[in-house]
Design a protein around this motif. Structure first.
Motif, PDB file in Angstrom:
ATOM      1  N   LEU A 126       0.878  -1.156   0.000  1.00 46.78           N
ATOM      2  CA  LEU A 126       0.000   0.000   0.000  1.00 46.78           C
ATOM      3  C   LEU A 126       0.919   1.209   0.000  1.00 46.78           C
ATOM      4  O   LEU A 126       1.664   1.427   0.958  1.00 46.78           O
ATOM      5  CB  LEU A 126      -0.906   0.004   1.234  1.00 46.78           C
ATOM      6  CG  LEU A 126      -1.796   1.228   1.402  1.00 46.78           C
ATOM      7  CD1 LEU A 126      -2.781   1.340   0.237  1.00 46.78           C
ATOM      8  CD2 LEU A 126      -2.530   1.166   2.720  1.00 46.78           C
ATOM      9  N   VAL A 127       0.911   1.965  -1.089  1.00 48.20           N
ATOM     10  CA  VAL A 127       1.804   3.106  -1.257  1.00 48.20           C
ATOM     11  C   VAL A 127       1.003   4.387  -1.093  1.00 48.20           C
ATOM     12  O   VAL A 127      -0.074   4.524  -1.675  1.00 48.20           O
ATOM     13  CB  VAL A 127       2.452   3.081  -2.662  1.00 48.20           C
ATOM     14  CG1 VAL A 127       3.449   4.208  -2.826  1.00 48.20           C
ATOM     15  CG2 VAL A 127       3.103   1.748  -2.921  1.00 48.20           C
ATOM     16  N   THR A 128       1.520   5.318  -0.297  1.00 46.48           N
ATOM     17  CA  THR A 128       0.845   6.608  -0.137  1.00 46.48           C
ATOM     18  C   THR A 128       1.492   7.639  -1.051  1.00 46.48           C
ATOM     19  O   THR A 128       2.648   7.491  -1.449  1.00 46.48           O
ATOM     20  CB  THR A 128       0.903   7.088   1.322  1.00 46.48           C
ATOM     21  OG1 THR A 128       2.264   7.124   1.730  1.00 46.48           O
ATOM     22  CG2 THR A 128       0.117   6.146   2.223  1.00 46.48           C
ATOM     23  N   ARG A 129       0.760   8.675  -1.355  1.00 41.70           N
ATOM     24  CA  ARG A 129       1.186   9.672  -2.321  1.00 41.70           C
ATOM     25  C   ARG A 129       2.527  10.303  -1.948  1.00 41.70           C
ATOM     26  O   ARG A 129       3.391  10.460  -2.794  1.00 41.70           O
ATOM     27  CB  ARG A 129       0.111  10.749  -2.453  1.00 41.70           C
ATOM     28  CG  ARG A 129       0.530  11.827  -3.410  1.00 41.70           C
ATOM     29  CD  ARG A 129      -0.519  12.798  -3.788  1.00 41.70           C
ATOM     30  NE  ARG A 129      -1.465  13.106  -2.754  1.00 41.70           N
ATOM     31  CZ  ARG A 129      -2.519  13.849  -2.943  1.00 41.70           C
ATOM     32  NH1 ARG A 129      -2.763  14.347  -4.116  1.00 41.70           N
ATOM     33  NH2 ARG A 129      -3.344  14.106  -1.970  1.00 41.70           N
ATOM     34  N   GLY A 130       2.709  10.688  -0.707  1.00 37.92           N
ATOM     35  CA  GLY A 130       3.975  11.292  -0.282  1.00 37.92           C
ATOM     36  C   GLY A 130       4.336  12.497  -1.115  1.00 37.92           C
ATOM     37  O   GLY A 130       3.562  13.441  -1.246  1.00 37.92           O
ATOM     38  N   LYS A 131       5.506  12.455  -1.742  1.00 35.18           N
ATOM     39  CA  LYS A 131       5.996  13.585  -2.542  1.00 35.18           C
ATOM     40  C   LYS A 131       5.569  13.512  -4.005  1.00 35.18           C
ATOM     41  O   LYS A 131       5.983  14.338  -4.811  1.00 35.18           O
ATOM     42  CB  LYS A 131       7.523  13.650  -2.459  1.00 35.18           C
ATOM     43  CG  LYS A 131       8.016  13.965  -1.070  1.00 35.18           C
ATOM     44  CD  LYS A 131       9.519  14.036  -1.022  1.00 35.18           C
ATOM     45  CE  LYS A 131       9.982  14.279   0.397  1.00 35.18           C
ATOM     46  NZ  LYS A 131      11.432  14.280   0.517  1.00 35.18           N
TER      47      LYS A 131
END
Length: 146
Positions: free
Chosen positions: A30-35
């Protein structure tokens, strides 16, 4: 980033769950938007990177150093403040404080950033490989262009 079990994502019950050390081969991240400011979604699912299963020598060295540093803190309990480094004063679990106070440094066998596997090959199959696989499996040329 979080590793998730496919059974969890599909909300299906499983007779036995896979141990975490094997989860990286069949799980999802699960990858979050971040930069990634241009991303429209807050998070998305993806396959774990190739090096999660097949680490480079430099990654193995750092993982070994991390394990040895964490093992040196065995038996510490509770929370305490970090006493040196960028996060001085932050209250964290005692083992995490020990790791923060003993930096891992750089791996002797680290790769140049231009040679990172993720830069050389971002996906399991290239577009050309997919077209060849399609032709072998179906006996006809890949469709397209779209």
């Amino acid at each position: 980033m979080v590793l998730l079990r496919g059974a969890t994502v599909a909300a299906m019950a499983s007779g036995s769950m896979q141990p975490r050390n094997l989860l990286v081969m069949s799980g999802l991240q699960l990858v979050t938007r971040g930069k990634v400011t241009w991303a429209e979604k807050e998070s998305w699912l993806r396959n774990p990177p190739y090096t999660a299963v097949h680490p480079t020598p430099g990654q193995m060295e750092i993982r070994i150093k991390f394990g040895e540093t964490a093992h040196a803190a065995k038996g510490q309990r509770g929370t305490r403040a970090i006493t040196k480094g960028k996060k001085t004063g932050k209250i964290v679990p005692a083992v995490a404080a020990h790791i923060a106070e003993n930096p891992l440094g750089l791996a002797p066998s680290r790769l140049d950033p231009e040679l990172y596997p993720s830069k050389l090959r971002r996906t399991v199959h290239t577009l050309e490989e997919l077209k060849e696989m399609y032709a072998r499996k179906t006996g006809k040329a890949a469709p397209g262009p779209y």
